[in-house]
Design a protein around this motif. Structure first.
Motif, short mmCIF file in Angstrom:
data_model
loop_
_atom_site.label_atom_id
_atom_site.label_comp_id
_atom_site.label_asym_id
_atom_site.label_seq_id
_atom_site.Cartn_x
_atom_site.Cartn_y
_atom_site.Cartn_z
N LYS A 68 0.82 -1.21 0.00
CA LYS A 68 0.00 0.00 0.00
C LYS A 68 0.85 1.26 0.00
CE LYS A 68 -4.35 -1.75 1.41
NZ LYS A 68 -5.26 -1.52 0.33
N GLY A 69 2.17 1.11 -0.08
CA GLY A 69 3.06 2.26 -0.16
C GLY A 69 3.42 2.90 1.17
N MET A 70 3.08 2.24 2.26
CA MET A 70 3.45 2.75 3.58
C MET A 70 4.81 2.18 3.97
SD MET A 70 -0.18 2.60 5.61
CE MET A 70 -0.96 1.21 4.80
N THR A 71 5.41 2.78 4.98
CA THR A 71 6.72 2.39 5.44
C THR A 71 6.61 1.58 6.74
OG1 THR A 71 7.69 4.38 4.51
CG2 THR A 71 8.99 3.24 6.19
N PRO A 100 3.87 9.58 6.21
CA PRO A 100 3.84 10.99 6.60
C PRO A 100 2.66 11.76 6.01
CG PRO A 100 6.06 10.35 5.98
CD PRO A 100 5.16 9.20 5.63
N LYS A 101 2.17 11.32 4.85
CA LYS A 101 1.01 12.00 4.25
C LYS A 101 -0.24 11.84 5.10
CE LYS A 101 2.59 11.81 -0.51
NZ LYS A 101 2.33 11.30 -1.86
N ALA A 102 -0.31 10.77 5.89
CA ALA A 102 -1.46 10.55 6.78
C ALA A 102 -1.20 11.10 8.18
CB ALA A 102 -1.79 9.07 6.84
N ASP A 116 1.68 8.77 19.67
CA ASP A 116 1.01 7.54 19.22
C ASP A 116 1.32 7.21 17.76
OD1 ASP A 116 -0.41 6.69 21.57
OD2 ASP A 116 -1.60 8.52 21.35
N LEU A 117 2.23 7.95 17.17
CA LEU A 117 2.64 7.68 15.79
C LEU A 117 4.11 7.31 15.80
CD1 LEU A 117 0.83 10.65 14.01
CD2 LEU A 117 0.06 8.27 14.20
N PRO A 118 4.60 6.46 14.94
CA PRO A 118 3.83 5.83 13.88
C PRO A 118 2.79 4.85 14.44
CG PRO A 118 6.02 4.87 13.99
CD PRO A 118 5.98 6.00 14.99
N ILE A 157 -7.81 7.02 7.94
CA ILE A 157 -6.88 6.17 8.69
C ILE A 157 -7.61 4.96 9.26
CG2 ILE A 157 -5.46 6.08 10.78
CD1 ILE A 157 -4.58 8.99 10.04
N ALA A 158 -8.82 5.17 9.78
CA ALA A 158 -9.60 4.04 10.32
C ALA A 158 -9.87 3.02 9.24
CB ALA A 158 -10.91 4.55 10.92
N LYS A 159 -10.23 3.48 8.05
CA LYS A 159 -10.48 2.55 6.94
C LYS A 159 -9.21 1.82 6.54
CE LYS A 159 -12.39 2.13 2.27
NZ LYS A 159 -11.85 0.82 2.18
#
Length: 171
Positions: A68-71, A100-102, A116-118, A157-159
């Motif tokens: 999904k292109g996340m790290t 980072p876009k989210a 609470d991130l990542p 983000i929830a989805k």
């Protein structure tokens, strides 16, 4: 590149990672009636049962996240770290990931959410050898950090969290 966190760094991470006891049902009757997905609203976690081992669930989750292109920032194997100091623990892993876009728009709404991130997903095996996948409920984070004006980002983000979790636990 995936990083394995050394045991010394785990103390710092412990404040943001749920423990096995905090996400699993307190009694066997509740555990056997748990549906997928289940929300532990009072604890701020969304928990669902996996059809795979902890290791396989973590591997599937990482693959889905990366596709999904996340790290993926880190994978912590608490069982392995416990064994390293001659302690035993049922299989317990945490996968830390993000985009980072989210995350940046959330931090612009309220910087304290950065604690609470990542994002983190906890994958555990209970005493009955059932495997559970858990993550922070975005609505819990909204309330915890008093986020204002980020409802669209939180819904996205929830989805995304539900989608990747469902893919990781699916047969």
């Amino acid at each position: 590149m995936l990083k394995i966190i050394p045991i010394a760094a785990l103390a710092l991470l412990a404040t943001s990672c749920a423990s096995v006891e905090n996400i699993l049902p307190n009694n066997a009757n509740h555990a056997t009636t748990m549906t997928t997905p289940a929300t532990h609203a009072k604890k701020g976690l969304i928990t669902m049962q996996s059809n795979h081992s902890v290791s396989d669930t973590a591997d599937k989750l990482i693959k889905v996240i990366e596709n999904k292109g996340m790290t993926v920032f880190a994978q912590v194997d608490h069982q392995k770290n416990a064994a390293g100091v001659n302690l035993s623990l049922r299989p317990t892993q945490v996968v830390m990931f993000g985009n980072p876009k989210a995350g940046t728009p959330l931090m612009n709404c309220e910087q304290s959410i950065a604690i609470d991130l990542p994002q983190k997903v906890l994958i555990t095996e209970d005493a009955q050898q059932r495997v559970w996948l858990s993550y922070n409920d975005p609505q819990y984070l909204k309330n915890r950090h008093n986020l204002q004006g980020c409802d669209t980002q939180l819904a996205n983000i929830a989805k995304a969290l539900d989608d990747i979790s469902q893919a990781a636990i699916a047969k």
